[in-house]
Design an enzyme around this catalytic site. Structure first.
Site, PDB file in Angstrom:
ATOM      1  CB  CYS A 119      34.604  21.762  24.341  1.00 15.19           C
ATOM      2  SG  CYS A 119      33.178  22.622  23.630  1.00 15.19           S
ATOM      3  CB  CYS A 121      30.294  24.101  26.826  1.00 15.03           C
ATOM      4  SG  CYS A 121      30.732  22.355  26.732  1.00 15.03           S
ATOM      5  CE  LYS A 198      28.961  18.140  20.649  1.00 12.96           C
ATOM      6  NZ  LYS A 198      29.971  18.704  21.536  1.00 12.96           N
ATOM      7  NE  ARG A 208      24.325  20.362  26.293  1.00 11.39           N
ATOM      8  CZ  ARG A 208      23.666  20.786  25.222  1.00 11.39           C
ATOM      9  NH1 ARG A 208      22.529  21.436  25.385  1.00 11.39           N
ATOM     10  NH2 ARG A 208      24.154  20.580  24.019  1.00 11.39           N
ATOM     11  NE  ARG A 220      26.544  22.727  23.933  1.00 12.26           N
ATOM     12  CZ  ARG A 220      26.731  23.495  24.990  1.00 12.26           C
ATOM     13  NH1 ARG A 220      26.795  24.806  24.842  1.00 12.26           N
ATOM     14  NH2 ARG A 220      26.855  22.970  26.194  1.00 12.26           N
ATOM     15  CD  GLU A 236      30.223  20.020   9.694  1.00 16.12           C
ATOM     16  OE1 GLU A 236      31.459  20.147   9.885  1.00 16.12           O
ATOM     17  OE2 GLU A 236      29.406  20.938   9.919  1.00 16.12           O
ATOM     18  CE  LYS A 251      28.608  14.506  22.059  1.00 20.29           C
ATOM     19  NZ  LYS A 251      29.384  15.540  22.637  1.00 20.29           N
ATOM     20  CE1 TYR A 317      29.936   9.618  30.218  1.00 20.05           C
ATOM     21  CE2 TYR A 317      28.351   9.243  28.458  1.00 20.05           C
ATOM     22  CZ  TYR A 317      29.257  10.062  29.100  1.00 20.05           C
ATOM     23  OH  TYR A 317      29.485  11.330  28.615  1.00 20.05           O
TER      24      TYR A 317
END
Ligand code: PBG
Length: 329
Positions: A119, A121, A198, A208, A220, A236, A251, A317
């Site tokens: 990506c 970003c 997503k 972020r 976004r 998609e 996600k 995580y």
């Protein structure tokens, strides 16, 4: 005789509960996200994600050995570069932070699968996921110009030794462009895990901060999906499969368990990942820190529910803790 009694009989003994359990978590289900930062000997804890930190490349080898020892098969890398510009050119620099991290990981733990998030970003000074242009009186991400740069980034990751590429930008035609770009560069063996569905989600908040990728203006919503839509996710996904996606991803995970199930039912033969995102993790951590919930119990319940919904693997995580909890059972 009440029918309910028959069901309760199956719950009467702990070993019997083990025998009839439908969903089992193992370390093989997990992919651990890692944040790699430019610089040396620096570990910057991410406040909103206790237990996680931005790490410089020189600290990665020790971390990777611990991850491998816990039995986690794969990591996904996010980079925080020193220099950002309008097009995110440091993302395809052979000496860039992600490229260095890939080499370090493949050197320290050759068996650990290295996936890279693809990506822009984190690499653009405006924080959007690609090249910007003016369109209909407003600024938006230019689809095709972004695709060309994504191919450069993917090839550069593959050259550094990445085992799999995970494009997360939700551009149109992204998978096809990447597949042909990788094939042309001699990387036809590298699989693509598509962030196929997503959503434009508030649950990415802590990420972020962690990846320093908050958009400087706007949001976004022109490229990520509306949380209100379900059937659109199937479109998609179908497009990405025609374009050559090898694995699919939904996600975030928790508010989208129905999407995970619908995608799995529509394409049972395709490996499906779900991203248990930063905000989902932060909520558990915050409530547990207050003594309001039992962290282990809730985290394992969440991970189990994502697998039960139909995900074959989970980007999470919680991965290191979950492996420790599984080993202690
Ligand atoms: C984009 C990307 C994001 C996440 C993973 N890849 C952020 C975004 O789309 O804004 C979020 C993951 C998380 O919240 O844990 N590079």
């Amino acid at each position: 005789m009440f029918p309910a009694t028959r069901l309760r009989r199956l719950r009467s003994h702990p070993r019997l509960r083990d025998l009839v359990r439908e969903t089992e978590l193992t370390p093989n289900d997990f992919i651990l996200p890692l944040f790699v930062r430019y610089g040396k000997n620096t570990r910057i804890p991410i406040n909103s994600m206790p237990g996680h930190a931005q790490m410089t490349v020189d600290l990665l080898a020790a971390e990777a050995r611990e991850i491998a020892r816990l039995g986690i098969p794969a990591v996904i890398l996010f980079g925080i570069p020193e220099k950002k510009d309008a097009i995110g050119s440091s993302s395809w620099d052979d000496a860039g932070v992600v490229q260095q991290a890939i080499r370090c990981l493949k050197d320290a733990t050759p068996d650990l699968l290295v996936i890279t998030d693809l990506c822009f970003c984190e690499f653009t000074d405006h924080g959007h996921c690609g090249v910007l242009h003016e369109c209909g009186g407003h600024t938006d991400v230019a689809n095709d110009a972004t695709l060309a740069n994504l191919v450069k980034q993917a090839v550069s990751h593959a050259q550094a030794g990445a085992d799999m590429i995970a494009p997360s930008g939700m551009m149109d035609g992204m998978i096809q462009a990447l597949r042909s770009g990788l094939d042309t560069a001699g990387f036809s063996h590298i699989p693509i895990m598509s962030y196929a569905a997503k959503y434009a989600s508030g649950f990415y908040g802590p990420f972020r901060e962690a990846a320093e990728s908050t958009p400087k203006f706007g949001d976004r919503r022109t490229y990520q999906m509306d949380p209100a839509n379900g059937a659109e996710a199937l479109r998609e996904v179908a497009l990405d499969l025609t374009e050559g996606a090898d694995l699919l991803m939904v996600k975030p995970a928790l508010s989208y368990l129905d999407i995970i199930r619908r995608v799995k039912d529509a394409h049972p033969e395709v490996p499906l990942a779900a991203y248990n995102v930063s905000g989902e993790y932060a909520m558990v951590k915050a409530a547990a820190a207050n003594g309001w919930i039992d962290e282990q119990r809730v985290a394992m319940e969440i991970l189990t529910s994502i697998r039960r919904a139909g995900a074959d693997m989970i980007l999470t995580y919680h991965a290191k803790d979950a492996c420790r909890w599984l080993a202690d059972r």
